[in-house]
Design an enzyme around this catalytic site. Structure first.
Site, short mmCIF file in Angstrom:
data_model
loop_
_atom_site.label_atom_id
_atom_site.label_comp_id
_atom_site.label_asym_id
_atom_site.label_seq_id
_atom_site.Cartn_x
_atom_site.Cartn_y
_atom_site.Cartn_z
N ASP A 1 0.88 -1.16 0.00
CA ASP A 1 0.00 0.00 0.00
C ASP A 1 0.92 1.21 0.00
OD1 ASP A 1 -2.94 0.63 0.03
OD2 ASP A 1 -2.17 2.06 1.49
N ASP B 1 4.56 9.81 -10.81
CA ASP B 1 5.99 9.88 -11.16
C ASP B 1 6.36 11.12 -11.98
OD1 ASP B 1 6.91 7.71 -9.73
OD2 ASP B 1 6.68 6.30 -11.39
P1 ITT Z 1 -3.42 -2.22 -5.49
O1 ITT Z 1 -4.09 -1.77 -4.21
O2 ITT Z 1 -4.22 -3.20 -6.24
O3 ITT Z 1 -2.00 -2.66 -5.28
P2 ITT Z 1 -3.55 0.62 -6.17
O4 ITT Z 1 -2.97 1.43 -7.30
O5 ITT Z 1 -4.99 0.87 -5.83
O6 ITT Z 1 -3.31 -0.93 -6.51
P3 ITT Z 1 -2.74 1.76 -3.66
O7 ITT Z 1 -4.08 1.76 -3.04
O8 ITT Z 1 -1.55 1.37 -2.81
O9 ITT Z 1 -2.65 0.81 -4.92
O10 ITT Z 1 -2.49 3.23 -4.25
C1 ITT Z 1 -1.23 3.57 -4.73
C2 ITT Z 1 -1.30 4.87 -5.51
O11 ITT Z 1 -0.27 5.76 -5.04
C3 ITT Z 1 -0.99 4.61 -6.98
O12 ITT Z 1 -2.17 4.32 -7.70
C4 ITT Z 1 -0.33 5.93 -7.39
O13 ITT Z 1 -1.33 6.90 -7.64
C5 ITT Z 1 0.43 6.33 -6.12
N1 ITT Z 1 1.80 5.76 -6.12
C6 ITT Z 1 2.29 4.79 -5.30
N2 ITT Z 1 3.55 4.47 -5.62
C7 ITT Z 1 3.88 5.25 -6.67
C8 ITT Z 1 5.03 5.37 -7.46
O14 ITT Z 1 6.09 4.59 -7.28
N3 ITT Z 1 5.02 6.26 -8.45
C9 ITT Z 1 3.95 7.04 -8.68
N4 ITT Z 1 2.79 6.97 -8.00
C10 ITT Z 1 2.76 6.08 -6.98
#
Ligand code: ITT
Length: 201
Positions: A74, A158
């Site tokens: 997460d 990003d």
């Molecule tokens: P899962 O829960 O299925 O893994 P998700 O995209 O819904 O997918 P999250 O609830 O953890 O996952 O939300 C993560 C969000 O945070 C992601 O969609 C991006 O908008 C942002 N994010 C996280 N890591 C990132 C990264 O390395 N680069 C850019 N944005 C990032």
């Protein structure tokens, strides 16, 4: 050792596999598409990571290898001038099922005229087995928010995340360079060290 991961985000999956390729075989949980998505009701990255890991790992004992863990991440962006927003709401900042472009545009709108642009990406990786939490690992990387998107690499925020040591955004950096320093790869590195330690199960 084989590790299963559960994510609906293809950008994350690519980074999981790249970051762990020297140590583990990382596979997406079989039948993930047929499992109803886990609700994320927590208010912290830890709560949501643990919620997802316990939920998806319950699906892991159906015919999968005996000695396999499942992990999830997460993660999100915490912007200081916005009191840590979008935080755990990063994926749905502009609404349920928002696109990366819509989230980025909303962030730029909220940051218009704001001089303090410091921010961090946060990642909590949770490792579980058959509905039992093994451990979680947290890591962060600091940067600042640009005034326009730059670059098309990576995913999510990003193109708006300027990383000073690279003198460019994560959207401009090649993925293998992001993977050397990112919140996700640091959390995965902590998990790798943990799994490589001798332990009783
Ligand atoms: P899962 O829960 O299925 O893994 P998700 O995209 O819904 O997918 P999250 O609830 O953890 O996952 O939300 C993560 C969000 O945070 C992601 O969609 C991006 O908008 C942002 N994010 C996280 N890591 C990132 C990264 O390395 N680069 C850019 N944005 C990032």
């Amino acid at each position: 050792m084989k590790l299963y991961c559960a994510t609906t985000n293809s950008g994350k999956l690519r980074e999981f596999q790249m970051a762990l390729q020297d140590s583990f075989q990382v596979e997406s949980l079989p039948d993930l598409a047929s499992i109803p998505p886990c609700e994320e009701t927590g208010t912290t990255f830890e709560e949501n990571a643990i919620q997802k890991a316990l939920y998806y790992s319950k699906h892991c004992d159906r015919g999968l290898d005996q000695e396999s863990y499942l992990f999830v991440d997460d993660s999100g962006l915490a912007v200081d001038a916005l009191g840590g927003a979008p935080g755990v709401y990063s994926a749905r900042f502009a609404g349920p099922n928002a696109t990366d472009a819509a989230n980025n545009q909303l962030l730029l709108d909220r940051m218009r005229g704001v001089s303090d642009r410091t921010a961090r990406f946060v990642c909590v990786v949770a490792l579980a087995e058959s509905g039992r939490l093994e451990r979680s690992f947290r890591a962060e990387v600091a940067g600042r928010i640009t005034t326009a998107p730059q670059g098309t690499n990576g995913f999510g925020y990003d193109p708006l995340f300027f990383y000073e040591p690279f003198e460019c955004t994560f959207g401009q950096a090649p993925l293998n360079r992001k993977i050397e320093v990112s919140h996700r790869s640091r959390a995965l590195q902590a998990m790798r060290e943990y799994l490589n330690q001798p332990r009783t199960r």
